[in-house]
Design a protein around this motif. Structure first.
Motif, PDB file in Angstrom:
ATOM      1  N   THR A   1      60.389  72.016  73.159  1.00  0.00           N
ATOM      2  CA  THR A   1      61.776  71.572  73.011  1.00  0.00           C
ATOM      3  C   THR A   1      62.223  71.748  71.566  1.00  0.00           C
ATOM      4  O   THR A   1      61.411  71.712  70.647  1.00  0.00           O
ATOM      5  CB  THR A   1      61.963  70.083  73.377  1.00  0.00           C
ATOM      6  N   MET A   2      63.521  71.960  71.380  1.00  0.00           N
ATOM      7  CA  MET A   2      64.058  71.972  70.016  1.00  0.00           C
ATOM      8  C   MET A   2      65.405  71.281  70.024  1.00  0.00           C
ATOM      9  O   MET A   2      66.135  71.314  71.010  1.00  0.00           O
ATOM     10  CB  MET A   2      64.168  73.402  69.484  1.00  0.00           C
ATOM     11  N   ARG A   3      65.707  70.626  68.901  1.00  0.00           N
ATOM     12  CA  ARG A   3      66.998  69.935  68.808  1.00  0.00           C
ATOM     13  C   ARG A   3      67.397  69.761  67.357  1.00  0.00           C
ATOM     14  O   ARG A   3      66.556  69.795  66.451  1.00  0.00           O
ATOM     15  CB  ARG A   3      66.929  68.588  69.509  1.00  0.00           C
ATOM     16  N   LEU A   4      68.689  69.561  67.201  1.00  0.00           N
ATOM     17  CA  LEU A   4      69.217  69.245  65.883  1.00  0.00           C
ATOM     18  C   LEU A   4      68.843  67.816  65.570  1.00  0.00           C
ATOM     19  O   LEU A   4      68.921  66.951  66.441  1.00  0.00           O
ATOM     20  CB  LEU A   4      70.740  69.312  65.929  1.00  0.00           C
TER      21      LEU A   4
ATOM     22  N   GLY B   1      68.472  69.112  60.247  1.00  0.00           N
ATOM     23  CA  GLY B   1      67.401  70.088  60.419  1.00  0.00           C
ATOM     24  C   GLY B   1      67.148  70.324  61.886  1.00  0.00           C
ATOM     25  O   GLY B   1      67.792  69.727  62.740  1.00  0.00           O
ATOM     26  N   ILE B   2      66.217  71.206  62.163  1.00  0.00           N
ATOM     27  CA  ILE B   2      65.847  71.457  63.567  1.00  0.00           C
ATOM     28  C   ILE B   2      64.444  70.916  63.794  1.00  0.00           C
ATOM     29  O   ILE B   2      63.533  71.171  62.998  1.00  0.00           O
ATOM     30  CB  ILE B   2      65.934  72.953  63.920  1.00  0.00           C
ATOM     31  N   GLU B   3      64.309  70.136  64.856  1.00  0.00           N
ATOM     32  CA  GLU B   3      63.002  69.597  65.205  1.00  0.00           C
ATOM     33  C   GLU B   3      62.423  70.385  66.381  1.00  0.00           C
ATOM     34  O   GLU B   3      63.098  70.621  67.369  1.00  0.00           O
ATOM     35  CB  GLU B   3      63.127  68.125  65.589  1.00  0.00           C
ATOM     36  N   LEU B   4      61.180  70.787  66.224  1.00  0.00           N
ATOM     37  CA  LEU B   4      60.484  71.487  67.306  1.00  0.00           C
ATOM     38  C   LEU B   4      59.409  70.570  67.866  1.00  0.00           C
ATOM     39  O   LEU B   4      58.715  69.900  67.100  1.00  0.00           O
ATOM     40  CB  LEU B   4      59.783  72.750  66.788  1.00  0.00           C
ATOM     41  N   THR B   5      59.283  70.534  69.168  1.00  0.00           N
ATOM     42  CA  THR B   5      58.186  69.789  69.784  1.00  0.00           C
ATOM     43  C   THR B   5      57.473  70.703  70.767  1.00  0.00           C
ATOM     44  O   THR B   5      58.111  71.378  71.571  1.00  0.00           O
ATOM     45  CB  THR B   5      58.706  68.569  70.569  1.00  0.00           C
ATOM     46  N   VAL B   6      56.163  70.749  70.660  1.00  0.00           N
ATOM     47  CA  VAL B   6      55.379  71.544  71.593  1.00  0.00           C
ATOM     48  C   VAL B   6      54.284  70.653  72.134  1.00  0.00           C
ATOM     49  O   VAL B   6      53.537  70.052  71.361  1.00  0.00           O
ATOM     50  CB  VAL B   6      54.758  72.776  70.896  1.00  0.00           C
ATOM     51  N   GLU B   7      54.213  70.516  73.444  1.00  0.00           N
ATOM     52  CA  GLU B   7      53.169  69.640  73.997  1.00  0.00           C
ATOM     53  C   GLU B   7      52.534  70.235  75.242  1.00  0.00           C
ATOM     54  O   GLU B   7      53.166  70.968  75.986  1.00  0.00           O
ATOM     55  CB  GLU B   7      53.717  68.245  74.283  1.00  0.00           C
ATOM     56  N   ASP B   8      51.254  69.930  75.400  1.00  0.00           N
ATOM     57  CA  ASP B   8      50.555  70.409  76.591  1.00  0.00           C
ATOM     58  C   ASP B   8      49.596  69.335  77.074  1.00  0.00           C
ATOM     59  O   ASP B   8      49.301  68.373  76.366  1.00  0.00           O
ATOM     60  CB  ASP B   8      49.799  71.703  76.290  1.00  0.00           C
TER      61      ASP B   8
ATOM     62  N   LEU C   1      54.933  76.621  56.867  1.00  0.00           N
ATOM     63  CA  LEU C   1      56.279  77.157  57.012  1.00  0.00           C
ATOM     64  C   LEU C   1      57.327  76.072  57.279  1.00  0.00           C
ATOM     65  O   LEU C   1      58.514  76.308  57.132  1.00  0.00           O
ATOM     66  CB  LEU C   1      56.319  78.181  58.144  1.00  0.00           C
ATOM     67  N   MET C   2      56.880  74.878  57.673  1.00  0.00           N
ATOM     68  CA  MET C   2      57.821  73.824  58.029  1.00  0.00           C
ATOM     69  C   MET C   2      57.870  72.748  56.936  1.00  0.00           C
ATOM     70  O   MET C   2      56.950  72.608  56.142  1.00  0.00           O
ATOM     71  CB  MET C   2      57.410  73.188  59.364  1.00  0.00           C
ATOM     72  N   ASP C   3      58.952  71.962  56.924  1.00  0.00           N
ATOM     73  CA  ASP C   3      59.060  70.889  55.935  1.00  0.00           C
ATOM     74  C   ASP C   3      58.261  69.666  56.349  1.00  0.00           C
ATOM     75  O   ASP C   3      57.747  68.943  55.510  1.00  0.00           O
ATOM     76  CB  ASP C   3      60.533  70.503  55.736  1.00  0.00           C
TER      77      ASP C   3
ATOM     78  N   ALA D   1      57.400  69.307  64.612  1.00  0.00           N
ATOM     79  CA  ALA D   1      57.640  69.916  63.303  1.00  0.00           C
ATOM     80  C   ALA D   1      59.135  69.921  63.016  1.00  0.00           C
ATOM     81  O   ALA D   1      59.957  69.938  63.945  1.00  0.00           O
ATOM     82  CB  ALA D   1      57.077  71.329  63.283  1.00  0.00           C
ATOM     83  N   TRP D   2      59.484  69.905  61.766  1.00  0.00           N
ATOM     84  CA  TRP D   2      60.898  69.804  61.379  1.00  0.00           C
ATOM     85  C   TRP D   2      61.181  70.710  60.193  1.00  0.00           C
ATOM     86  O   TRP D   2      60.407  70.756  59.232  1.00  0.00           O
ATOM     87  CB  TRP D   2      61.192  68.344  61.019  1.00  0.00           C
ATOM     88  N   LEU D   3      62.263  71.443  60.291  1.00  0.00           N
ATOM     89  CA  LEU D   3      62.681  72.309  59.174  1.00  0.00           C
ATOM     90  C   LEU D   3      64.097  71.937  58.785  1.00  0.00           C
ATOM     91  O   LEU D   3      64.996  71.918  59.624  1.00  0.00           O
ATOM     92  CB  LEU D   3      62.615  73.782  59.587  1.00  0.00           C
ATOM     93  N   ARG D   4      64.306  71.628  57.516  1.00  0.00           N
ATOM     94  CA  ARG D   4      65.657  71.201  57.115  1.00  0.00           C
ATOM     95  C   ARG D   4      66.518  72.413  56.788  1.00  0.00           C
ATOM     96  O   ARG D   4      66.017  73.497  56.473  1.00  0.00           O
ATOM     97  CB  ARG D   4      65.569  70.252  55.922  1.00  0.00           C
ATOM     98  N   GLN D   5      67.795  72.165  56.908  1.00  0.00           N
ATOM     99  CA  GLN D   5      68.733  73.254  56.672  1.00  0.00           C
ATOM    100  C   GLN D   5      68.928  73.500  55.191  1.00  0.00           C
ATOM    101  O   GLN D   5      69.083  72.556  54.441  1.00  0.00           O
ATOM    102  CB  GLN D   5      70.062  72.895  57.325  1.00  0.00           C
TER     103      GLN D   5
END
Lengths: 139, 132, 250, 135
Positions: free
Chosen positions: D63-66, D74-81, D113-115, D131-135
């Motif tokens: 998932t990704m979201r603002l 920033g954009i937050e990425l979530t990866v789960e299994d 690569l991420m903040d 993970a989160w990357l700021r604008q």
């Protein structure tokens, strides 16, 4: 499926000429099922690897090649068996770099990378390696 | 059957037959080393154009022969590898490290001459080396 | 949604024919009934055709559901004297349309999958051309995503081209590859190693500044690969490798 | 910009990874990220989703979201299994480690690569990366 769509061949592996016979037969069946030249080469090489294991470490064995055509799907299964001492740790034998002898090292992991599937069943007195390659053709 | 080894000037040239067996390959290896010992050649070309399968065993024989030849003071070039054989070797995780290869016999001879010249301190005939 | 097209109109007439036929002969108003076979086949066909034409599933669903809204005023007028009968008729027809919507969606998904498979295959064939750009120099522009299957294809095609043209240098241009991640980089190193087995050098061109930055941060070691920023620089390097030079005519 | 914009993709096969990659590129571009950051974000999405395809049996969810964090967008990425999990997390996050042969250093590289980068894993239960990357 009619029987005409299936191809089968068995090669006894008793001398190093038989390794060549087995891989040539594999290539022929792959060609008859329209596998690409690259896939024919992969298959022949994988047969060569495993048949040599059966000859050198299993004291000889047999190689069975089965070609099957079902609709758009073509499948080749290779079953190579021997009556040798068996592979002590089959999981380890799948890992690149593992070797029980001077040239076994790349055999199984190498063949596994060339085929879609490779399974080993081994105990003292009987080792069987089953490999398959499946392709779909749309034209 | 004995695989012939030809001599071309100061180069030995041999072409591996299709469907070569393990025994023949090992015999060829010894024969090459023997000829190197008897003659004053400086390079060997192993042509594998006819091989449509090179498994890890054959790859090992080729790499070993190259190393052994180098130990005896000669250079080796393997020529004519089928492109699909190259693809298969790489997919299996085999790289033939330390072996010089060339596509054709002609390029192989040129590469060998170049290697020998570079080794013996002569200036190479072609200004190609910086990338070798 | 605009006004129904002529095709939509024809579809609706054909749909109503088959629906009426089904309702007259069916033992119960369920879509699985043999009497609705004609209707099921027809809807599957329409859904497939719409998928191939690139309609969104929502548009196809809307097409099916629109029948429901069309029935209500007709049935209301028909059974104006008996509101209960009217309700039950509306429900029966509504159920049928709902079941059809499911069926249509399945058919749509199946057809769409076939389209995607076909497109992928077409892309594979089209997307890996090799060009002989100079004597002993071949070039392959890589466009789009590089998955395992395509990586295999790229390696085969490039090696066949090197062999066919007796090339000593191959240029792989990655300008049009959207993202170079560790897997793509791994595929590239394999292609380079395979080409070396044929005695050929590979020059990879077209790494963008973002790609260079990201690759280094990812700690991907490409030091064994010869790279150049632009295709032009790559060609110059290839010629230098062959001992050639492009000069002005004097 | 709102925090409501959110994407979720189930990742099973290679094709899904490239779909996610494309959507991440579009999302970051539409959100006004700069070129270098767009590339970074899409690369991390690719690395993390590739893990789902190649290191789990059943894939997983991306998932990704603002998201607003400490005063910045920033954009937050979530990866789960719910895959096998990672036995030694410290080892997996150290450079040069890879469970498959090759260049792989996907996780530590992605962290760089991420903040912000957070990973938790329980053997037999699964792995989750945020993970989160700021604008």
């Amino acid at each position: 499926m009619s029987a005409g769509d299936d191809r089968r061949d068995v090669v006894a592996i008793e001398a190093s000429e038989d390794i060549i016979r087995a891989r040539r037969s594999g290539r022929d069946i792959a060609r008859s099922l329209d596998f690409s030249l690259a896939d024919q080469t992969r298959l022949a090489t994988a047969i060569s690897e495993i048949a040599r294991n059966a000859l050198h470490y299993g004291g000889g064995g047999r190689c069975e090649i089965l070609g099957h055509r079902a609709g758009v799907q073509r499948e080749i299964t290779i079953i190579i068996s021997d009556a040798g001492p068996g592979i002590p740790d089959v999981a380890q034998a799948m890992i690149p770099g593992f070797s029980t002898g001077h040239s076994l090292g790349m055999g199984i992991p190498g063949a596994r990378k060339l085929m879609d599937r490779l399974d080993i069943e081994s105990r003292v007195g009987r080792t069987m390696v089953v490999m398959t390659m499946v392709r779909r053709f749309t034209t | 059957m004995r695989i012939p080894i030809l001599r071309l000037g100061n180069i030995l040239l041999t072409s591996l037959p299709p469907d070569i067996t393990d025994e023949h390959a090992e015999r060829l290896q010894s024969d090459i080393l023997e000829r190197l010992d008897q003659t004053a050649v400086v390079g060997v070309i192993l042509d594998i154009t006819a091989l449509d399968v090179v498994d890890s065993y054959m790859a090992r024989i080729l790499a070993e022969t190259a190393q052994m030849t180098r130990l005896m003071g000669s250079e080796v070039v393997i020529t004519g590898m089928n492109p699909l054989v190259a693809v298969t070797l790489i997919e299996m995780g085999r790289e033939l490290t330390g072996v010089t290869t060339a596509l054709t016999l002609e390029q192989g001879v040129a590469s060998l001459k170049h290697q020998i010249a570079a080794r013996d301190g002569d200036p190479p005939e072609d200004p190609v080396d910086e990338c070798g | 949604m605009g006004s129904p097209s002529e095709t939509d109109h024809l579809h609706m007439v054909a749909f109503l024919d088959r629906l009426t036929l089904g309702l007259q002969h069916a033992a119960a108003p369920v879509i699985e009934d043999a009497a609705f076979a004609g209707l099921r086949g027809f809807m599957a066909e329409i859904a497939g055709a719409r998928a191939r034409d690139g309609f969104y599933p929502s548009a196809t669903a809307a097409f099916v559901m629109s029948f429901k809204t069309a029935f209500i005023p007709i049935l209301s007028a028909e059974y104006s004297g008996s509101p209960e009968r009217c309700q039950s008729e509306i429900k029966t027809l509504g159920d049928i349309v709902d079941q059809l919507a499911f069926l249509t969606f399945d058919a749509y998904a199946t057809a769409r999958e076939q389209v995607i498979t076909r497109q992928n295959q077409a892309m594979l064939v089209l997307s890996t051309p090799t060009l002989r750009i100079w004597n002993q120099v071949v070039m392959m522009p890589l466009v789009g995503i590089i998955d395992t299957r395509r990586a295999q294809d790229i390696m085969e095609q490039l090696l066949m081209a090197i062999s066919r043209d007796e090339a000593k240098v191959a240029i792989l241009d990655v300008t049009a590859v959207p993202i170079i991640d560790t897997r793509v980089a791994l595929h590239l190193t394999k292609v380079v190693a395979a080409a070396r087995l044929l005695g050929a050098e590979v020059i990879v061109t077209g790494f963008s500044p973002e790609a260079a930055q990201t690759l280094v941060k990812l700690d991907i070691d490409l030091s064994r690969i010869r790279t150049r920023g632009t295709l032009r620089a790559g060609l110059a390097e290839a010629l230098r490798f062959l001992g050639l030079r492009v000069g002005a005519i004097t | 910009m709102t925090e409501e914009t959110k994407f979720a993709f189930s990742i099973h096969q290679e094709y899904d990874v490239y779909h996610a990659q494309q959507r991440a590129l579009d999302f970051a571009r539409d959100t006004g990220f700069r070129r270098a950051e767009i590339y970074r974000l899409a690369t991390v999405v690719t690395e993390l989703c590739n893990n789902l395809v190649f290191h789990t049996q059943r894939g997983g969810l991306f998932t990704m979201r603002l998201q607003h964090r400490s005063g910045r967008w920033g954009i937050e990425l979530t990866v789960e299994d719910d895959g096998p999990g990672i036995l030694d997390l410290d080892l997996a996050m150290s450079d040069g480690f890879s469970t498959v042969h090759g260049l792989g250093s996907g996780l530590p590289g992605s962290r760089r690569l991420m903040d912000e980068f957070h990973i938790e894993s329980k053997p037999g239960v699964g792995t989750k990366v945020i993970a989160w990357l700021r604008q």
